[in-house]
Design an enzyme around this catalytic site. Structure first.
Site, PDB file in Angstrom:
ATOM      1  N   ASP A  65       0.694  -1.099  -0.009  1.00 24.02           N
ATOM      2  CA  ASP A  65       0.074   0.033   0.116  1.00 24.02           C
ATOM      3  C   ASP A  65       0.848   1.120  -0.077  1.00 24.02           C
ATOM      4  O   ASP A  65       1.228   2.029   1.040  1.00 24.02           O
ATOM      5  CB  ASP A  65      -0.889   0.024   1.131  1.00 24.02           C
ATOM      6  CG  ASP A  65      -1.595   1.348   1.468  1.00 24.02           C
ATOM      7  OD1 ASP A  65      -1.848   1.810   0.381  1.00 24.02           O
ATOM      8  OD2 ASP A  65      -1.902   1.710   2.642  1.00 24.02           O
ATOM      9  N   LYS A  67      -0.086   3.924  -2.254  1.00 22.59           N
ATOM     10  CA  LYS A  67      -0.931   4.913  -2.937  1.00 22.59           C
ATOM     11  C   LYS A  67      -0.197   5.773  -3.710  1.00 22.59           C
ATOM     12  O   LYS A  67      -0.012   6.990  -3.442  1.00 22.59           O
ATOM     13  CB  LYS A  67      -1.422   5.914  -1.529  1.00 22.59           C
ATOM     14  CG  LYS A  67      -2.303   4.927  -0.653  1.00 22.59           C
ATOM     15  CD  LYS A  67      -2.766   5.757   0.609  1.00 22.59           C
ATOM     16  CE  LYS A  67      -3.840   5.044   1.465  1.00 22.59           C
ATOM     17  NZ  LYS A  67      -3.030   4.122   2.145  1.00 22.59           N
ATOM     18  N   ASP A  70       0.995  10.210  -9.133  1.00 23.46           N
ATOM     19  CA  ASP A  70       1.829  11.215  -9.830  1.00 23.46           C
ATOM     20  C   ASP A  70       1.455  11.116 -11.164  1.00 23.46           C
ATOM     21  O   ASP A  70       0.498  10.622 -11.737  1.00 23.46           O
ATOM     22  CB  ASP A  70       3.367  10.584  -9.664  1.00 23.46           C
ATOM     23  CG  ASP A  70       4.315  11.503  -9.747  1.00 23.46           C
ATOM     24  OD1 ASP A  70       4.236  12.426 -10.695  1.00 23.46           O
ATOM     25  OD2 ASP A  70       5.237  11.443  -8.927  1.00 23.46           O
ATOM     26  N   THR A 125     -10.307   7.178   4.580  1.00 23.15           N
ATOM     27  CA  THR A 125     -11.115   7.004   5.536  1.00 23.15           C
ATOM     28  C   THR A 125     -10.867   7.932   6.645  1.00 23.15           C
ATOM     29  O   THR A 125     -11.752   7.975   7.706  1.00 23.15           O
ATOM     30  CB  THR A 125     -10.888   5.483   5.959  1.00 23.15           C
ATOM     31  OG1 THR A 125      -9.770   5.297   6.442  1.00 23.15           O
ATOM     32  CG2 THR A 125     -11.429   4.671   5.017  1.00 23.15           C
ATOM     33  N   ARG A 216      -4.080  -0.877  13.836  1.00 16.59           N
ATOM     34  CA  ARG A 216      -3.908  -0.481  15.498  1.00 16.59           C
ATOM     35  C   ARG A 216      -4.610  -1.305  16.339  1.00 16.59           C
ATOM     36  O   ARG A 216      -4.071  -1.780  17.395  1.00 16.59           O
ATOM     37  CB  ARG A 216      -3.758   0.968  15.790  1.00 16.59           C
ATOM     38  CG  ARG A 216      -2.758   1.786  15.313  1.00 16.59           C
ATOM     39  CD  ARG A 216      -3.139   3.175  15.061  1.00 16.59           C
ATOM     40  NE  ARG A 216      -4.083   3.674  14.300  1.00 16.59           N
ATOM     41  CZ  ARG A 216      -4.307   4.875  13.841  1.00 16.59           C
ATOM     42  NH1 ARG A 216      -4.011   5.814  14.428  1.00 16.59           N
ATOM     43  NH2 ARG A 216      -5.342   4.883  12.841  1.00 16.59           N
TER      44      ARG A 216
HETATM   45  O1  LIG Z   1      -5.185   2.221   1.528  1.00 15.48           O
HETATM   46  C1  LIG Z   1      -5.402   2.099   2.816  1.00 15.48           C
HETATM   47  O2  LIG Z   1      -5.119   0.920   3.134  1.00 15.48           O
HETATM   48  C2  LIG Z   1      -6.022   2.903   3.560  1.00 15.48           C
HETATM   49  C3  LIG Z   1      -6.878   3.824   2.935  1.00 15.48           C
HETATM   50  C4  LIG Z   1      -7.606   4.642   3.610  1.00 15.48           C
HETATM   51  O3  LIG Z   1      -8.487   5.342   3.077  1.00 15.48           O
HETATM   52  N1  LIG Z   1      -7.572   4.672   4.954  1.00 15.48           N
HETATM   53  C5  LIG Z   1      -6.410   3.922   5.728  1.00 15.48           C
HETATM   54  O4  LIG Z   1      -6.815   3.753   6.773  1.00 15.48           O
HETATM   55  N2  LIG Z   1      -5.888   3.166   4.976  1.00 15.48           N
HETATM   56  C6  LIG Z   1      -4.902   2.150   5.529  1.00 15.48           C
HETATM   57  O5  LIG Z   1      -5.582   1.145   6.315  1.00 15.48           O
HETATM   58  C7  LIG Z   1      -4.609   1.100   7.665  1.00 15.48           C
HETATM   59  C8  LIG Z   1      -5.546   1.423   8.909  1.00 15.48           C
HETATM   60  O6  LIG Z   1      -4.856   1.393  10.019  1.00 15.48           O
HETATM   61  P1  LIG Z   1      -5.577   1.286  11.504  1.00 15.48           P
HETATM   62  O7  LIG Z   1      -6.183   3.048  11.348  1.00 15.48           O
HETATM   63  O8  LIG Z   1      -4.540   1.395  12.315  1.00 15.48           O
HETATM   64  O9  LIG Z   1      -6.768   0.315  11.497  1.00 15.48           O
HETATM   65  C9  LIG Z   1      -3.379   2.011   7.678  1.00 15.48           C
HETATM   66  O10 LIG Z   1      -2.154   1.347   7.186  1.00 15.48           O
HETATM   67  C10 LIG Z   1      -3.949   2.870   6.329  1.00 15.48           C
HETATM   68  O11 LIG Z   1      -2.655   3.496   5.736  1.00 15.48           O
END
Ligand SMILES: O=C(O)c1cc(=O)[nH]c(=O)n1[C@@H]1O[C@H](COP(=O)(O)O)[C@@H](O)[C@H]1O
Length: 237
Positions: A65, A67, A70, A125, A216
């Site tokens: 991931d 993201k 570019d 999110t 987390r």
């Molecule tokens: O692409 C992702 O995985 C991602 C997209 C998004 O919109 N929101 C999001 O939280 N993530 C990823 O999902 C994981 C969520 O982590 P926690 O919030 O700790 O559960 C992180 O590694 C974020 O980088």
């Protein structure tokens, strides 16, 4: 390409968000039997790069991931550089536009049948309506997610990253075709942290998520393997 999970623990993607490669390897070893895929994101990749992907891949398929966002030529080049790591899934920001998504798809095709699932991130999110408005988008998060999702799928994305609050809308509007990978997932009682658009693991799957991403609540638990197992136990089999 990786197959859609049939149910249960195979739907779970723990996010191994740490800058410490030894800790990442320990988490991967502990979590491998309790999930379908493991996520390597920006924190681990920026700290430890390709060797981190190789280390985690020894335990489970990797969702890489990064993201990407570019110009099309640069994103295509990045995809080509990532293919030797054999990730099962990769992300790019849908907001890069259709030419960027199409260039990434062309580059991913070089891996043939083994190519990674190309996932377009819609509206992060962590963003609520006010945060989205601050970027100049007056529509609701759901409307913007749907707009970006339609564009990205038409341009060649295999699937989408969205919050659990838009999963049902995307399933209703786009059908069963696109894979839905859903972060912003919180077991009942766990802290939202910086996540704004959340739901529980079971709610996310009921709304149409193929995979759920949880960081987390698993990595911050005293026993991450037990935390993952208890989340998986709430998912429909
Ligand atoms: O692409 C992702 O995985 C991602 C997209 C998004 O919109 N929101 C999001 O939280 N993530 C990823 O999902 C994981 C969520 O982590 P926690 O919030 O700790 O559960 C992180 O590694 C974020 O980088």
């Amino acid at each position: 390409m990786i197959a859609r999970p049939a149910g249960g623990a195979a739907r779970l993607i723990p996010a191994i968000d740490t800058g410490d490669l030894a800790r990442a390897e320990a988490l991967a070893a502990a979590l491998a039997g309790r999930c379908g895929v493991l996520k390597v994101g920006l924190e681990l990749f920026c700290a430890a790069g390709a060797p981190a992907v190789a280390a985690v891949t020894r335990h489970a398929p990797v969702f890489l991931d990064l993201k990407l966002h570019d110009i099309p030529n640069t994103v295509a080049g990045a995809l080509r550089s990532l293919l030797p790591l054999r990730p099962a899934m990769v992300t790019l920001h849908a907001g890069g536009g259709p030419a960027m998504v199409a260039a990434a798809r062309d580059a991913a095709e070089r891996a043939g049948a083994d190519r990674p699932l190309l996932l377009a991130v819609t509206v992060l999110t962590s963003m609520d309506a006010a945060a989205l408005a601050a970027t100049g988008v007056a529509d609701s998060p759901a409307a913007q997610v749907l707009r970006l999702a339609r564009m990205a799928v038409a341009a060649g994305a295999d699937g989408l990253v969205c919050s659990p609050q838009e999963a049902a809308l995307l399933r209703a509007e786009l059908g069963p075709g696109p894979a839905l990978v859903v972060p912003g997932v919180r077991p009942a009682g766990s802290a939202a942290g910086d996540q704004a658009r959340t739901a529980t693991p079971a709610e996310a799957v009921a709304a149409g998520a193929d995979w759920i991403v949880v960081g987390r609540p698993i990595t911050g638990a005293a026993d991450p393997a037990a935390a993952a197992a208890s989340i998986a136990a709430t998912l429909p089999g």
